[in-house]
Design a protein around this motif. Structure first.
Motif, mmCIF file in Angstrom:
data_model
loop_
_atom_site.group_PDB
_atom_site.id
_atom_site.type_symbol
_atom_site.label_atom_id
_atom_site.label_comp_id
_atom_site.label_asym_id
_atom_site.label_seq_id
_atom_site.Cartn_x
_atom_site.Cartn_y
_atom_site.Cartn_z
ATOM 1 N N MET A 84 0.827 -1.204 0.000
ATOM 2 C CA MET A 84 0.000 0.000 0.000
ATOM 3 C C MET A 84 0.865 1.260 0.000
ATOM 4 O O MET A 84 0.591 2.209 -0.741
ATOM 5 C CB MET A 84 -0.946 -0.008 1.212
ATOM 6 N N VAL A 85 1.931 1.254 0.792
ATOM 7 C CA VAL A 85 2.841 2.410 0.846
ATOM 8 C C VAL A 85 3.598 2.565 -0.471
ATOM 9 O O VAL A 85 3.838 3.689 -0.921
ATOM 10 C CB VAL A 85 3.801 2.294 2.049
ATOM 11 N N GLU A 86 3.942 1.455 -1.111
ATOM 12 C CA GLU A 86 4.591 1.541 -2.427
ATOM 13 C C GLU A 86 3.658 2.176 -3.455
ATOM 14 O O GLU A 86 4.113 2.842 -4.376
ATOM 15 C CB GLU A 86 5.032 0.150 -2.887
ATOM 16 N N SER A 87 2.359 1.969 -3.284
ATOM 17 C CA SER A 87 1.381 2.544 -4.213
ATOM 18 C C SER A 87 1.059 4.003 -3.885
ATOM 19 O O SER A 87 0.824 4.802 -4.782
ATOM 20 C CB SER A 87 0.078 1.744 -4.165
ATOM 21 N N VAL A 88 1.010 4.304 -2.593
ATOM 22 C CA VAL A 88 0.651 5.653 -2.138
ATOM 23 C C VAL A 88 1.610 6.016 -1.007
ATOM 24 O O VAL A 88 1.394 5.653 0.158
ATOM 25 C CB VAL A 88 -0.822 5.714 -1.656
ATOM 26 N N GLU A 89 2.659 6.721 -1.337
ATOM 27 C CA GLU A 89 3.734 7.035 -0.394
ATOM 28 C C GLU A 89 3.235 7.730 0.873
ATOM 29 O O GLU A 89 3.771 7.522 1.966
ATOM 30 C CB GLU A 89 4.777 7.907 -1.096
ATOM 31 N N GLU A 90 2.198 8.541 0.752
ATOM 32 C CA GLU A 90 1.676 9.290 1.910
ATOM 33 C C GLU A 90 1.203 8.369 3.042
ATOM 34 O O GLU A 90 1.138 8.785 4.202
ATOM 35 C CB GLU A 90 0.515 10.201 1.482
ATOM 36 N N LEU A 91 0.872 7.117 2.718
ATOM 37 C CA LEU A 91 0.419 6.185 3.749
ATOM 38 C C LEU A 91 1.526 5.821 4.735
ATOM 39 O O LEU A 91 1.240 5.323 5.831
ATOM 40 C CB LEU A 91 -0.165 4.921 3.112
#
Length: 121
Positions: A84-91
């Motif tokens: 999920m973080v790889e997809s959306v860094e803000e997470l």
């Protein structure tokens, strides 16, 4: 808000989580609920529910007329959090020290009409 969050996360999900999303029911791996009864209220202390895709830990109460108030944290497993973080860094800003995404939530309402909201406090 994060535009297209769900779309971005879904694109990079590991296959086992894509398969889990297609299932009609959620398999519970572990359920531990400590309770106390006082009057017409059941208190839930240090409760934990674990599935393949999240762990919910929290405390709260419900009344015999089905009113529920629960404060909890939802933890996303490390492998899923990583994708999920790889997809959306803000997470990454909501990852804990173990690399799990942690989302504080408040669950309230009269069963079965429950509201799940992020706890912004």
């Amino acid at each position: 808000m994060l535009p297209r969050l769900a779309e971005k996360v879904e694109q990079n999900l590991p296959q086992k989580y894509k398969d889990a999303l297609k299932k009609e029911d959620t398999d519970l791996k572990k359920v531990n609920i400590e309770t106390r009864l006082r009057g017409k209220t059941v208190y839930l202390d240090n409760s934990e529910i674990e599935t393949d895709s999240f762990i919910l830990k929290g405390s709260g109460e419900f009344t015999l007329d089905r009113e529920i108030t629960l404060k909890a944290n939802v933890y996303i497993p490390q492998d899923l959090s990583k994708s999920m973080v790889e997809s959306v860094e803000e997470l990454s800003s909501i990852q804990d020290e173990l690399g799990q995404i942690m989302i504080p939530v408040i669950i309230s309402g009269r069963y079965p009409r429950l509201t799940f909201m992020p706890d912004l406090n």
